[in-house]
Design a protein around this motif. Structure first.
Motif, mmCIF file in Angstrom:
data_model
loop_
_atom_site.group_PDB
_atom_site.id
_atom_site.type_symbol
_atom_site.label_atom_id
_atom_site.label_comp_id
_atom_site.label_asym_id
_atom_site.label_seq_id
_atom_site.Cartn_x
_atom_site.Cartn_y
_atom_site.Cartn_z
ATOM 1 N N PRO A 22 0.803 -1.224 0.000
ATOM 2 C CA PRO A 22 0.000 0.000 0.000
ATOM 3 C C PRO A 22 0.837 1.276 0.000
ATOM 4 C CG PRO A 22 0.094 -0.890 2.201
ATOM 5 C CD PRO A 22 0.838 -1.869 1.324
ATOM 6 N N GLY A 23 2.154 1.140 0.000
ATOM 7 C CA GLY A 23 3.034 2.307 0.041
ATOM 8 C C GLY A 23 3.641 2.488 1.408
ATOM 9 N N ALA A 24 2.811 2.711 2.408
ATOM 10 C CA ALA A 24 3.293 2.863 3.779
ATOM 11 C C ALA A 24 3.741 1.516 4.334
ATOM 12 C CB ALA A 24 2.194 3.445 4.661
ATOM 13 N N ASP A 25 4.606 1.558 5.333
ATOM 14 C CA ASP A 25 5.020 0.318 6.004
ATOM 15 C C ASP A 25 3.985 -0.015 7.064
ATOM 16 O OD1 ASP A 25 6.501 -1.898 6.686
ATOM 17 O OD2 ASP A 25 7.831 -0.797 8.045
ATOM 18 N N ALA A 26 2.819 -0.404 6.598
ATOM 19 C CA ALA A 26 1.685 -0.656 7.483
ATOM 20 C C ALA A 26 1.790 -2.016 8.144
ATOM 21 C CB ALA A 26 0.391 -0.566 6.676
ATOM 22 N N SER A 27 1.072 -2.182 9.255
ATOM 23 C CA SER A 27 0.996 -3.489 9.894
ATOM 24 C C SER A 27 0.121 -4.392 9.036
ATOM 25 C CB SER A 27 0.414 -3.366 11.302
ATOM 26 O OG SER A 27 -0.922 -2.915 11.252
ATOM 27 N N LEU A 28 0.468 -5.665 8.983
ATOM 28 C CA LEU A 28 -0.234 -6.584 8.092
ATOM 29 C C LEU A 28 -1.669 -6.838 8.540
ATOM 30 C CD1 LEU A 28 2.859 -8.819 7.553
ATOM 31 C CD2 LEU A 28 1.626 -7.646 5.724
ATOM 32 N N CYS A 29 -1.898 -6.901 9.848
ATOM 33 C CA CYS A 29 -3.274 -7.063 10.325
ATOM 34 C C CYS A 29 -4.074 -5.787 10.090
ATOM 35 C CB CYS A 29 -3.290 -7.462 11.800
ATOM 36 S SG CYS A 29 -2.885 -9.208 12.082
ATOM 37 N N GLY A 30 -3.406 -4.637 10.183
ATOM 38 C CA GLY A 30 -4.073 -3.390 9.841
ATOM 39 C C GLY A 30 -4.436 -3.351 8.366
ATOM 40 N N MET A 31 -3.549 -3.858 7.525
ATOM 41 C CA MET A 31 -3.843 -3.943 6.097
ATOM 42 C C MET A 31 -5.026 -4.862 5.845
ATOM 43 S SD MET A 31 0.106 -4.101 4.716
ATOM 44 C CE MET A 31 -0.346 -4.802 3.113
ATOM 45 N N ALA A 32 -5.103 -5.959 6.602
ATOM 46 C CA ALA A 32 -6.256 -6.854 6.467
ATOM 47 C C ALA A 32 -7.529 -6.152 6.926
ATOM 48 C CB ALA A 32 -6.026 -8.130 7.277
ATOM 49 N N ALA A 33 -7.425 -5.391 8.016
ATOM 50 C CA ALA A 33 -8.600 -4.724 8.575
ATOM 51 C C ALA A 33 -9.199 -3.710 7.617
ATOM 52 C CB ALA A 33 -8.243 -4.048 9.897
ATOM 53 N N THR A 34 -8.377 -3.104 6.744
ATOM 54 C CA THR A 34 -8.875 -2.121 5.786
ATOM 55 C C THR A 34 -8.973 -2.674 4.373
ATOM 56 O OG1 THR A 34 -6.622 -1.272 5.478
ATOM 57 C CG2 THR A 34 -7.997 -0.149 7.106
ATOM 58 N N SER A 35 -8.669 -3.959 4.199
ATOM 59 C CA SER A 35 -8.632 -4.571 2.866
ATOM 60 C C SER A 35 -7.751 -3.755 1.928
ATOM 61 C CB SER A 35 -10.041 -4.709 2.275
ATOM 62 O OG SER A 35 -10.022 -5.540 1.128
ATOM 63 N N ALA A 36 -6.550 -3.474 2.396
ATOM 64 C CA ALA A 36 -5.611 -2.647 1.645
ATOM 65 C C ALA A 36 -5.122 -3.377 0.399
ATOM 66 C CB ALA A 36 -4.425 -2.280 2.537
ATOM 67 N N SER A 37 -4.557 -2.590 -0.520
ATOM 68 C CA SER A 37 -3.924 -3.200 -1.690
ATOM 69 C C SER A 37 -2.753 -2.321 -2.108
ATOM 70 C CB SER A 37 -4.934 -3.421 -2.824
ATOM 71 O OG SER A 37 -5.610 -2.232 -3.155
ATOM 72 N N GLY A 38 -2.755 -1.801 -3.328
ATOM 73 C CA GLY A 38 -1.633 -0.971 -3.757
ATOM 74 C C GLY A 38 -1.186 -1.281 -5.163
ATOM 75 N N THR A 39 0.080 -0.983 -5.428
ATOM 76 C CA THR A 39 0.578 -1.015 -6.802
ATOM 77 C C THR A 39 0.660 -2.412 -7.395
ATOM 78 O OG1 THR A 39 2.867 -1.042 -6.000
ATOM 79 C CG2 THR A 39 1.907 1.103 -6.468
ATOM 80 N N ASN A 40 0.799 -3.442 -6.563
ATOM 81 C CA ASN A 40 0.959 -4.807 -7.082
ATOM 82 C C ASN A 40 -0.356 -5.555 -7.263
ATOM 83 O OD1 ASN A 40 3.794 -5.153 -7.396
ATOM 84 N ND2 ASN A 40 4.012 -5.216 -5.181
ATOM 85 N N ALA A 41 -1.475 -4.924 -6.948
ATOM 86 C CA ALA A 41 -2.743 -5.654 -6.912
ATOM 87 C C ALA A 41 -3.141 -6.217 -8.267
ATOM 88 C CB ALA A 41 -3.849 -4.741 -6.382
ATOM 89 N N VAL A 42 -2.750 -5.573 -9.364
ATOM 90 C CA VAL A 42 -3.132 -6.056 -10.684
ATOM 91 C C VAL A 42 -2.571 -7.455 -10.942
ATOM 92 C CG1 VAL A 42 -1.165 -4.974 -11.866
ATOM 93 C CG2 VAL A 42 -3.286 -5.403 -13.117
ATOM 94 N N ARG A 43 -1.454 -7.795 -10.319
ATOM 95 C CA ARG A 43 -0.845 -9.119 -10.502
ATOM 96 C C ARG A 43 -1.132 -10.053 -9.315
ATOM 97 N NH1 ARG A 43 4.062 -11.079 -12.946
ATOM 98 N NH2 ARG A 43 4.274 -13.285 -12.408
ATOM 99 N N TYR A 44 -1.036 -9.526 -8.085
ATOM 100 C CA TYR A 44 -1.065 -10.389 -6.907
ATOM 101 C C TYR A 44 -2.337 -10.265 -6.066
ATOM 102 C CZ TYR A 44 3.896 -10.844 -8.004
ATOM 103 O OH TYR A 44 5.097 -11.085 -8.635
#
Length: 495
Positions: free
Chosen positions: A169-191
């Motif tokens: 997502p760009g920021a060095d976010a916590s992974l559970c926090g990323m799960a909590a917000t359903s984060a994604s980012g630049t790699n989502a088109v592939r992964y």
């Protein structure tokens, strides 16, 4: 509940005195009241679980945990606790449940929609002490982490395994926090997004119950067993429970990486190329879009010389032979759509130079108005509607005299206006707020969403109702009421 009744030696704690007026509010009396004689009992109970050093009433600590990276005002909790295990999280939750105290989970505070503000007071569960990588199974391409583990921290741990976790997502976010917000980012088109990459979650519910959404210890890469509880909690933004473990998919580090940059005569031409690249089956890893305003800002900030035009930044993963093929196909498609100045590189240093404009876009936008703050909007639309929405958005920005260069994950139809504003100018803040609502409704009008990856938080609750409709929202409210009948989990967010 709010702990603004906290006292020292029979007097209101000075650090909390600015919150004392909340005690008189009807909301406090109606929902979360704790009798003053119970406050010391609550604090004593917290300390019995996490120790004296695991409970903080300090104003600076509370304010640190009452804000994220959004433009929403700081809403500090009344106390911050620092659990070190799921058992401690459960014990603390049971105390809060008994006394009707709101619980606000906190990871790294890198959210963008005000999701950590304690709008009804309460206790912040700061999860940074739970920072262990617990179970790594390289042969199965999965790992289980605690909520204090960040994206960069995990990839550093994985450095010698040949594996990585690509959601960025760009920021060095916590992974559970990323799960909590359903984060994604630049790699989502592939992964994919977090929603596709979480296999299992350990969750502490509002009453302290510990559940495992796919079954304790389960880590199958697919399942059709029962309701998908894992994805119920992914994107729940702390409103249904505290995420205390996440089992994640891992991927092999690509053998080779190549990067490319190409300019286009119009937004339509850039999007046409994106669609054609995806239709051609090119396994593109990243395909990012910057508009002409953003490119101009990046040129000035980094002394670059890109043509001031809509531009795609691309990244390819694969073997040396496959990289040559991917780049060749993409270059040909780009030229067919009017693309020019196509440059590519597979050397790490050269790749970094090519992508420097995209990596520094946030800082380049800020440099347009020194001393101001930036806020990133977040909408996602079907790819075919992206050009018209971007063009209409640019016209809206110009007509209203707003600074908002555009960057986007164009392979997903997800884009951001990096709004640069003076937070001390109420008129400008209002104009930006009105613009973001128009932008979201523009996305909804073409069958898109008001948030592609930042979440709902505080600011998009009305838009959520417009997006999903009243009946779907009632189902969400029913789920919330079942899992959290006292409305203690991060109240005031999402719904």
């Amino acid at each position: 509940m709010t702990l603004t009744l906290l006292r020292q030696s029979g007097r209101l704690c000075p650090a909390l005195s600015n919150c004392s007026s909340f005690l008189q509010s009807s909301a406090f009396k109606r929902s979360y009241a704790v009798r003053s004689r119970d406050v010391e009992q609550v604090l004593s109970a917290f300390r019995s679980v996490v120790g004296d050093d695991g409970v903080s009433l300090g104003q600076a600590v509370r304010e640190q945990h009452g804000r994220d990276e959004s433009v929403h005002k700081c809403k500090p909790p009344d106390v911050v606790v620092f659990p070190r295990s799921v058992e401690e999280v459960s014990a603390l939750a049971k105390i809060c449940h008994h006394h009707r105290i709101p619980i606000i989970p906190f990871g790294t505070g890198t959210g963008l929609e005000g999701g950590v503000g304690a709008v009804k007071g309460g206790v912040c569960f700061s999860l940074r002490m739970m920072d262990q990588v617990l179970d790594l199974h390289p042969e199965d391409f999965d790992v289980t982490v605690e909520p204090g583990v960040t994206r960069k921290g995990l990839n550093s741990y994985l450095r010698d395994t040949g594996l990585w976790f690509p959601v960025d997502p760009g920021a060095d976010a916590s992974l559970c926090g990323m799960a909590a917000t359903s984060a994604s980012g630049t790699n989502a088109v592939r992964y994919g997004t977090m929603r596709e990459n979480v296999l299992n979650l350990e969750v502490v519910l509002a009453d302290g119950t510990i559940i495992h959404t796919a079954g304790k210890g389960r880590r199958a890469r697919k399942t059709s067993a029962g309701y998908n509880l894992t994805n119920l909690f992914v994107g729940s933004e702390g409103t249904l429970g505290v995420l205390t473990k996440a089992t994640l998919r891992l991927y092999g580090v690509p053998e080779g990486v190549a990067a490319a940059v190409c300019s286009f005569p119009s937004v339509q031409a850039a999007v046409d190329t994106t669609v054609q690249v995806l239709q051609a089956g090119v396994p593109i890893a990243r395909i990012e879009f910057l508009d002409d305003v953003m490119i101009d800002a990046c040129n000035r900030y980094n002394s670059l010389a890109y043509p001031v035009a809509p531009t795609l930044f691309l990244e390819f993963h694969g073997s040396a032979r496959s990289l040559d093929e991917q780049v060749s196909i993409t270059e040909e498609l780009a030229k067919d759509s009017g693309g020019s100045d196509f440059s590519w590189a597979d050397d790490e240093a050269k790749r970094a130079r090519l992508w420097k404009a995209r990596h520094d876009a946030w800082y380049a936008a800020l440099a347009l108005r020194p001393g101001c703050k930036a806020y990133a909007t977040d909408v996602c639309v079907p790819l075919s509607r992206l050009p018209e929405v971007v063009v209409e958005t640019k016209e809206d920005l110009i007509q209203n005299g707003l600074t908002g260069p555009i960057a986007g994950h164009v392979g997903d139809g997800n884009f951001h206006c990096l709004m640069v504003l003076d937070p001390n100018d109420p008129e400008e803040v209002l104009k930006v707020h009105q613009f973001t609502e128009r932008l979201a409704r523009r996305a909804l009008a073409v069958d898109g969403t008001c948030t592609g990856e930042h979440g709902v938080g505080l600011g998009k609750r009305t838009l959520l109702r417009e997006e999903v409709g009243p009946l779907a929202l009632e189902v969400m409210q029913g789920l919330k009421a079942t899992l959290d009948p006292k409305n203690l989990m991060n109240p005031g967010k999402v719904l």
